[in-house]
Write a protein that holds these residues in place. Sequence first.
Motif, short mmCIF file in Angstrom:
data_model
loop_
_atom_site.label_atom_id
_atom_site.label_comp_id
_atom_site.label_asym_id
_atom_site.label_seq_id
_atom_site.Cartn_x
_atom_site.Cartn_y
_atom_site.Cartn_z
N ILE A 34 0.86 -1.18 0.00
CA ILE A 34 0.00 0.00 0.00
C ILE A 34 0.89 1.23 0.00
CG2 ILE A 34 -1.82 1.25 1.20
CD1 ILE A 34 -2.53 -1.34 2.63
N LEU A 35 0.65 2.14 -0.91
CA LEU A 35 1.40 3.39 -0.96
C LEU A 35 0.59 4.52 -0.34
CD1 LEU A 35 2.97 3.27 -4.54
CD2 LEU A 35 3.88 2.36 -2.38
N PHE A 36 1.28 5.35 0.42
CA PHE A 36 0.66 6.52 1.04
C PHE A 36 1.39 7.78 0.56
CE2 PHE A 36 -0.87 3.18 3.77
CZ PHE A 36 -2.15 3.60 4.13
N GLY A 37 0.94 8.91 1.05
CA GLY A 37 1.56 10.16 0.64
C GLY A 37 3.05 10.21 0.91
N ALA A 38 3.50 9.53 1.98
CA ALA A 38 4.92 9.53 2.33
C ALA A 38 5.78 8.89 1.25
CB ALA A 38 5.13 8.80 3.66
N ASN A 39 5.18 8.04 0.42
CA ASN A 39 5.93 7.34 -0.63
C ASN A 39 5.98 8.10 -1.94
OD1 ASN A 39 4.01 4.84 0.74
ND2 ASN A 39 6.23 4.74 0.94
N ILE A 40 5.17 9.15 -2.06
CA ILE A 40 4.96 9.78 -3.36
C ILE A 40 5.50 11.20 -3.36
CG2 ILE A 40 3.19 10.54 -4.98
CD1 ILE A 40 1.49 8.14 -3.95
N VAL A 41 6.47 11.44 -4.23
CA VAL A 41 7.09 12.75 -4.35
C VAL A 41 6.77 13.39 -5.70
CG1 VAL A 41 9.27 14.03 -4.36
CG2 VAL A 41 8.98 12.07 -2.82
N SER A 42 6.94 12.61 -6.76
CA SER A 42 6.73 13.11 -8.11
C SER A 42 6.30 11.96 -9.00
CB SER A 42 8.01 13.74 -8.66
OG SER A 42 9.01 12.74 -8.84
N THR A 43 5.90 12.27 -10.22
CA THR A 43 5.49 11.23 -11.16
C THR A 43 6.63 10.28 -11.47
OG1 THR A 43 3.85 12.70 -12.17
CG2 THR A 43 4.55 10.80 -13.46
N ASP A 44 7.79 10.82 -11.87
CA ASP A 44 8.92 9.97 -12.22
C ASP A 44 9.36 9.10 -11.04
OD1 ASP A 44 8.86 11.12 -14.68
OD2 ASP A 44 10.64 12.37 -14.40
N GLN A 45 9.41 9.70 -9.87
CA GLN A 45 9.84 8.96 -8.68
C GLN A 45 8.87 7.84 -8.34
OE1 GLN A 45 7.86 9.73 -5.63
NE2 GLN A 45 8.80 7.95 -4.66
N THR A 46 7.57 8.10 -8.47
CA THR A 46 6.57 7.08 -8.14
C THR A 46 6.61 5.92 -9.12
OG1 THR A 46 5.15 8.81 -7.20
CG2 THR A 46 4.12 6.69 -7.68
N VAL A 47 6.74 6.23 -10.40
CA VAL A 47 6.87 5.17 -11.41
C VAL A 47 8.10 4.32 -11.14
CG1 VAL A 47 7.30 4.72 -13.86
CG2 VAL A 47 5.60 6.43 -13.19
N ARG A 48 9.20 4.97 -10.81
CA ARG A 48 10.45 4.24 -10.55
C ARG A 48 10.31 3.38 -9.29
NH1 ARG A 48 13.32 8.23 -10.87
NH2 ARG A 48 13.52 8.81 -8.66
N LEU A 49 9.70 3.91 -8.24
CA LEU A 49 9.52 3.16 -7.00
C LEU A 49 8.69 1.90 -7.25
CD1 LEU A 49 9.67 2.79 -3.91
CD2 LEU A 49 7.65 4.29 -3.74
N ILE A 50 7.58 2.04 -7.95
CA ILE A 50 6.70 0.90 -8.20
C ILE A 50 7.40 -0.13 -9.08
CG2 ILE A 50 4.53 0.18 -9.28
CD1 ILE A 50 3.37 2.90 -8.35
N ASP A 51 8.11 0.34 -10.09
CA ASP A 51 8.86 -0.58 -10.95
C ASP A 51 9.92 -1.33 -10.14
OD1 ASP A 51 9.51 -1.58 -13.70
OD2 ASP A 51 11.43 -0.62 -13.25
N ASP A 52 10.63 -0.62 -9.26
CA ASP A 52 11.63 -1.26 -8.41
C ASP A 52 11.00 -2.27 -7.47
OD1 ASP A 52 13.63 0.20 -9.61
OD2 ASP A 52 13.86 1.64 -7.97
N LEU A 53 9.84 -1.93 -6.93
CA LEU A 53 9.14 -2.86 -6.03
C LEU A 53 8.76 -4.14 -6.78
CD1 LEU A 53 6.81 -0.35 -4.14
CD2 LEU A 53 8.56 -1.81 -3.08
N GLN A 54 8.26 -4.01 -7.99
CA GLN A 54 7.86 -5.18 -8.77
C GLN A 54 9.09 -6.01 -9.16
OE1 GLN A 54 4.94 -6.16 -8.76
NE2 GLN A 54 3.40 -4.65 -9.42
#
Length: 211
Positions: A34-54
Amino acid sequence: MPALRTWDGEKATDLSAQPALAEALRRHQYGGVILFGANIVSTDQTVRLIDDLQRNNAQGSTEAIPYLVSADQEGGSVARLTMGTRGTGSMAIGATGDAAEQNALAIGQVFGEELEALGINVNLGPCIDVIQDLADLGMSTRVFSDDPQVVSRLGLAFAKGVGQSNVVTCFKHFPGAGDGSDYPTSIWLTREQLAENGLAAYRAAIEGGAE
């Protein structure tokens, strides 16, 4: 499906910078995050985080199932994304009368497209709680109506919109907040009251095609 707000006191926004977190996730093989506001900074960063998690989840296993990546994107007061469309919130949609169903569908479509673009595949929303006192602002701005039939109808329209992208909708908060409290630990309603309100909205949603 754990929340990943922080790790060792730092916000979890970059998995490559937190190898211990990455290792813990591989070790436990969760079904999702589950992602919350603490995990989300920008579009590029969020895409990269989710891709890294997967990618991290798939390491070391030939049978790894991709994560269910979820976020609470209701609109209004509960919108985890810091980018894109915030929306008005469910109460405002419910107040638009004859246009409410189309408005719920439309905002669901927008949210679905934006979530899918980031890699989020589960939207934890909308609320299909039926609040008894709409003047109680603990939860009331997050619900469509105090009428369970209207709540289920607009909730289904929202879900239909979200589902047009590859995103699953999760109704909440079963069996219903009921008294308007924000995340009540106890629901002070009788079984009959639950059946007439909170559970009625879920029943109507299931009859309307929700899975």
